[in-house]
Motif scaffolding. Sequence first.
Motif, PDB file in Angstrom:
ATOM      1  N   ARG A 483       0.513  14.081  13.967  1.00 44.43           N
ATOM      2  CA  ARG A 483       1.700  13.347  13.533  1.00 44.43           C
ATOM      3  C   ARG A 483       1.509  11.836  13.649  1.00 44.43           C
ATOM      4  NH1 ARG A 483       5.065  15.806  16.398  1.00 44.43           N
ATOM      5  NH2 ARG A 483       5.702  17.283  14.796  1.00 44.43           N
ATOM      6  N   THR A 484       1.051  11.368  14.784  1.00 42.91           N
ATOM      7  CA  THR A 484       0.916   9.922  14.995  1.00 42.91           C
ATOM      8  C   THR A 484      -0.095   9.321  14.025  1.00 42.91           C
ATOM      9  OG1 THR A 484       1.432  10.212  17.331  1.00 42.91           O
ATOM     10  CG2 THR A 484       0.375   8.149  16.682  1.00 42.91           C
ATOM     11  N   LYS A 485      -1.207  10.008  13.823  1.00 39.68           N
ATOM     12  CA  LYS A 485      -2.237   9.520  12.915  1.00 39.68           C
ATOM     13  C   LYS A 485      -1.716   9.424  11.487  1.00 39.68           C
ATOM     14  CE  LYS A 485      -6.839  10.724  11.158  1.00 39.68           C
ATOM     15  NZ  LYS A 485      -7.948  11.715  11.235  1.00 39.68           N
ATOM     16  N   ILE A 486      -0.978  10.429  11.038  1.00 43.31           N
ATOM     17  CA  ILE A 486      -0.462  10.444   9.669  1.00 43.31           C
ATOM     18  C   ILE A 486       0.555   9.328   9.475  1.00 43.31           C
ATOM     19  CG2 ILE A 486       0.932  11.768   8.030  1.00 43.31           C
ATOM     20  CD1 ILE A 486      -0.441  14.283   9.095  1.00 43.31           C
ATOM     21  N   VAL A 487       1.490   9.198  10.406  1.00 45.40           N
ATOM     22  CA  VAL A 487       2.521   8.162  10.284  1.00 45.40           C
ATOM     23  C   VAL A 487       1.884   6.777  10.255  1.00 45.40           C
ATOM     24  CG1 VAL A 487       4.499   7.102  11.417  1.00 45.40           C
ATOM     25  CG2 VAL A 487       4.312   9.595  11.301  1.00 45.40           C
ATOM     26  N   ARG A 488       0.869   6.570  11.080  1.00 42.53           N
ATOM     27  CA  ARG A 488       0.224   5.253  11.140  1.00 42.53           C
ATOM     28  C   ARG A 488      -0.543   4.947   9.858  1.00 42.53           C
ATOM     29  NH1 ARG A 488      -2.413   6.114  15.319  1.00 42.53           N
ATOM     30  NH2 ARG A 488      -4.460   6.568  14.411  1.00 42.53           N
ATOM     31  N   GLN A 489      -1.304   5.921   9.353  1.00 42.31           N
ATOM     32  CA  GLN A 489      -2.121   5.662   8.174  1.00 42.31           C
ATOM     33  C   GLN A 489      -1.297   5.562   6.891  1.00 42.31           C
ATOM     34  OE1 GLN A 489      -5.753   7.753   7.611  1.00 42.31           O
ATOM     35  NE2 GLN A 489      -6.221   7.923   9.795  1.00 42.31           N
ATOM     36  N   LEU A 490      -0.173   6.262   6.848  1.00 43.49           N
ATOM     37  CA  LEU A 490       0.666   6.177   5.649  1.00 43.49           C
ATOM     38  C   LEU A 490       1.375   4.834   5.536  1.00 43.49           C
ATOM     39  CD1 LEU A 490       2.286   9.723   5.315  1.00 43.49           C
ATOM     40  CD2 LEU A 490       0.449   8.725   3.955  1.00 43.49           C
ATOM     41  N   SER A 491       1.404   4.074   6.603  1.00 50.16           N
ATOM     42  CA  SER A 491       2.021   2.746   6.522  1.00 50.16           C
ATOM     43  C   SER A 491       1.266   1.854   5.542  1.00 50.16           C
ATOM     44  CB  SER A 491       2.049   2.098   7.909  1.00 50.16           C
ATOM     45  OG  SER A 491       0.726   1.935   8.415  1.00 50.16           O
ATOM     46  N   HIS A 492      -0.044   2.111   5.345  1.00 53.56           N
ATOM     47  CA  HIS A 492      -0.817   1.342   4.372  1.00 53.56           C
ATOM     48  C   HIS A 492      -0.460   1.751   2.943  1.00 53.56           C
ATOM     49  CE1 HIS A 492      -3.314  -0.253   7.612  1.00 53.56           C
ATOM     50  NE2 HIS A 492      -3.435   0.982   8.076  1.00 53.56           N
ATOM     51  N   VAL A 493      -0.140   3.013   2.740  1.00 53.16           N
ATOM     52  CA  VAL A 493       0.179   3.496   1.393  1.00 53.16           C
ATOM     53  C   VAL A 493       1.547   2.990   0.946  1.00 53.16           C
ATOM     54  CG1 VAL A 493       0.269   5.560  -0.063  1.00 53.16           C
ATOM     55  CG2 VAL A 493      -1.159   5.554   1.983  1.00 53.16           C
ATOM     56  N   ILE A 494       2.422   2.719   1.875  1.00 53.71           N
ATOM     57  CA  ILE A 494       3.772   2.255   1.531  1.00 53.71           C
ATOM     58  C   ILE A 494       3.732   0.898   0.840  1.00 53.71           C
ATOM     59  CG2 ILE A 494       5.977   1.543   2.565  1.00 53.71           C
ATOM     60  CD1 ILE A 494       5.648   3.763   4.564  1.00 53.71           C
ATOM     61  N   ASP A 495       2.637   0.151   1.006  1.00 49.97           N
ATOM     62  CA  ASP A 495       2.487  -1.145   0.343  1.00 49.97           C
ATOM     63  C   ASP A 495       1.789  -1.041  -1.002  1.00 49.97           C
ATOM     64  OD1 ASP A 495       3.675  -2.413   2.499  1.00 49.97           O
ATOM     65  OD2 ASP A 495       1.776  -2.644   3.560  1.00 49.97           O
ATOM     66  N   HIS A 496       1.662   0.156  -1.543  1.00 48.98           N
ATOM     67  CA  HIS A 496       0.974   0.356  -2.824  1.00 48.98           C
ATOM     68  C   HIS A 496       1.716  -0.357  -3.952  1.00 48.98           C
ATOM     69  CE1 HIS A 496      -0.891   2.495  -6.226  1.00 48.98           C
ATOM     70  NE2 HIS A 496      -1.869   2.768  -5.390  1.00 48.98           N
ATOM     71  N   ASP A 497       0.974  -0.709  -5.014  1.00 52.56           N
ATOM     72  CA  ASP A 497       1.577  -1.421  -6.151  1.00 52.56           C
ATOM     73  C   ASP A 497       2.572  -0.561  -6.919  1.00 52.56           C
ATOM     74  OD1 ASP A 497      -0.012  -3.563  -5.491  1.00 52.56           O
ATOM     75  OD2 ASP A 497      -1.597  -3.047  -6.931  1.00 52.56           O
ATOM     76  N   SER A 498       2.362   0.748  -6.928  1.00 50.65           N
ATOM     77  CA  SER A 498       3.213   1.643  -7.710  1.00 50.65           C
ATOM     78  C   SER A 498       4.477   2.020  -6.931  1.00 50.65           C
ATOM     79  CB  SER A 498       2.441   2.916  -8.078  1.00 50.65           C
ATOM     80  OG  SER A 498       3.297   3.891  -8.627  1.00 50.65           O
ATOM     81  N   ARG A 499       5.605   1.919  -7.603  1.00 52.44           N
ATOM     82  CA  ARG A 499       6.867   2.302  -6.976  1.00 52.44           C
ATOM     83  C   ARG A 499       6.914   3.793  -6.672  1.00 52.44           C
ATOM     84  NH1 ARG A 499      11.907   3.995  -9.167  1.00 52.44           N
ATOM     85  NH2 ARG A 499      13.676   3.489  -7.814  1.00 52.44           N
ATOM     86  N   ASP A 500       6.360   4.618  -7.569  1.00 46.05           N
ATOM     87  CA  ASP A 500       6.351   6.061  -7.353  1.00 46.05           C
ATOM     88  C   ASP A 500       5.548   6.424  -6.105  1.00 46.05           C
ATOM     89  OD1 ASP A 500       7.868   6.441  -9.599  1.00 46.05           O
ATOM     90  OD2 ASP A 500       6.164   6.850 -10.911  1.00 46.05           O
ATOM     91  N   VAL A 501       4.401   5.765  -5.929  1.00 46.85           N
ATOM     92  CA  VAL A 501       3.577   6.039  -4.745  1.00 46.85           C
ATOM     93  C   VAL A 501       4.304   5.603  -3.484  1.00 46.85           C
ATOM     94  CG1 VAL A 501       1.426   5.432  -3.562  1.00 46.85           C
ATOM     95  CG2 VAL A 501       1.405   5.919  -6.019  1.00 46.85           C
TER      96      VAL A 501
END
Length: 528
Positions: A483-501
């Motif tokens: 859980r901790t690893k996933i939550v931490r690494q997904l924080s980088h994906v939240i800054d993606h250029d695509s709104r859908d992503v």
Amino acid sequence: STCRLLRNESRDMCRYDIIALTQACRLDEELASIVVRELVEILAGCLHFGNNNPDASSGSFLADRELSAAIALSTVVNSGGRHSMSAWQSTDASIQILRRLWSSIESVDAKNIGKISTVTRYLASCYENSTSRTRLKVIKLVSPIIPPLHESDTNKLNIALPILASIVFDSECLRDENEATAELTDMTASLCEFALNTENNGDARSAAASILHSTILGCNDSTNELEVACVALRESILPALHEAATINDCNAFRDALFLATTVASAAARKGGRYAQSADSVIKLLTSLTCTGSASLPNLESTICPSFGRINRASIMSAKAFGTFLAVTGVEGPFWRQRMVAISLPDLINAAVNRSMSKNNPPLGPLIAISHVCCCCDMKILGKTNAGNCWDVLMCGLLGYSVEQLDEDSEIVEEFIGSSISVLIKFVRLELDMLSEQRLLDLIPIMLVTARSRSQSRKNIVLALQCLYLLEKVLPSSMKTNSRTKIVRQLSHVIDHDSRDVRRAATTVRNAWYLNKERGSGDSEFRNV
């Protein structure tokens, strides 16, 4: 429904005037007749050139008026109910518009031919429910100019073939029209030649392939539809495939392979003795996918193409399985079952045998297996085959290192996306062969895929959806360490250029962070 204008400099705007016209036509038959007639006259006027149209400059369109008229006519005819469709069918507007488009082609310069093609794409849908009389007229208009002898004939075919493809799209309508099917059968060789010519317009070439598909399906017993498929393969498509492999032309090889798959899928859906052509093509695809070489039926020759660092011929053949199996129609599932029985055992054996070597797992068989699993119902695959496919795809995914998945975009595009789609399908079905440890092993692969910037938005969203479903099916005791690893690494994906992503990443991160019960896992991704 709404209608949007193309190439609008500002944000696309809904045309509420067209929506109002469409709704009015649904309610009043007389009004529908008037509206359709007026729109046809407006469009015909916009497509008219020369001295008779003082507002039109030489060799140019009236700024987007013809496009607006085409959009309006298409929307009213297709969404205006039976009154609008009857009004369109009761006139000779369909033939009039086609002739006017042809005359327009001869009057404009090269830069405006693309705009005529755009107008044609909107109008083609109006022809889908044409009467048998209109269908025969259009076929007879096209027949004399194919194969094209001049550039003007080619330009006319670029307009007429998408329209003809829409007219014959419903192959059921051809079964009782012997004259129309006879004309189409005579055009088979010319359609193959046009579809295989890489210099022709891409939309028109696809339309020619679609016409071939409908012709094979629509021919009745009085015309030998087996000959249509066999002749097309033996005299045009397979020789073109052999030539492309000999001169190492990747694009021509891909196009010939696509056309062979299109023809074979129609033959497979016909069933019975007509499936013999389909059997030969599916064996060809299987051999190319597994070994990179194949013997061409009826030509007594073997091809062994190789394009680039990765065997592109194997990957193209593997992707062709998706084209072959994804077609829809009224036919039952048995033709798919037949194709799976012919190809899947060899694909699984090739993937298993080659994955035992020190090299990376084979891309071709893995991609083909992914497409077979995506396109076929579980009843067709069977539990044993489904379990074998799961094991092979899991070994394939785990066989690539994190660095390879992050650096090699070609691997991600060709293999990861299709494999994740299968895993999502299997996880959603909650099959018995799913191992909790194997599911847990998927998490690092999905995280790397989601974080990589070298792949398409679709693959990133698929990886995120897989992570969401894994949170749903894994027991709480196994999710604690991840859980901790996933939550931490997904924080980088939240800054993606695509709104859908960004939306999908936020949904997945919240799901793992909150760890609460949910439903099927589809609602949050419905609008992504």
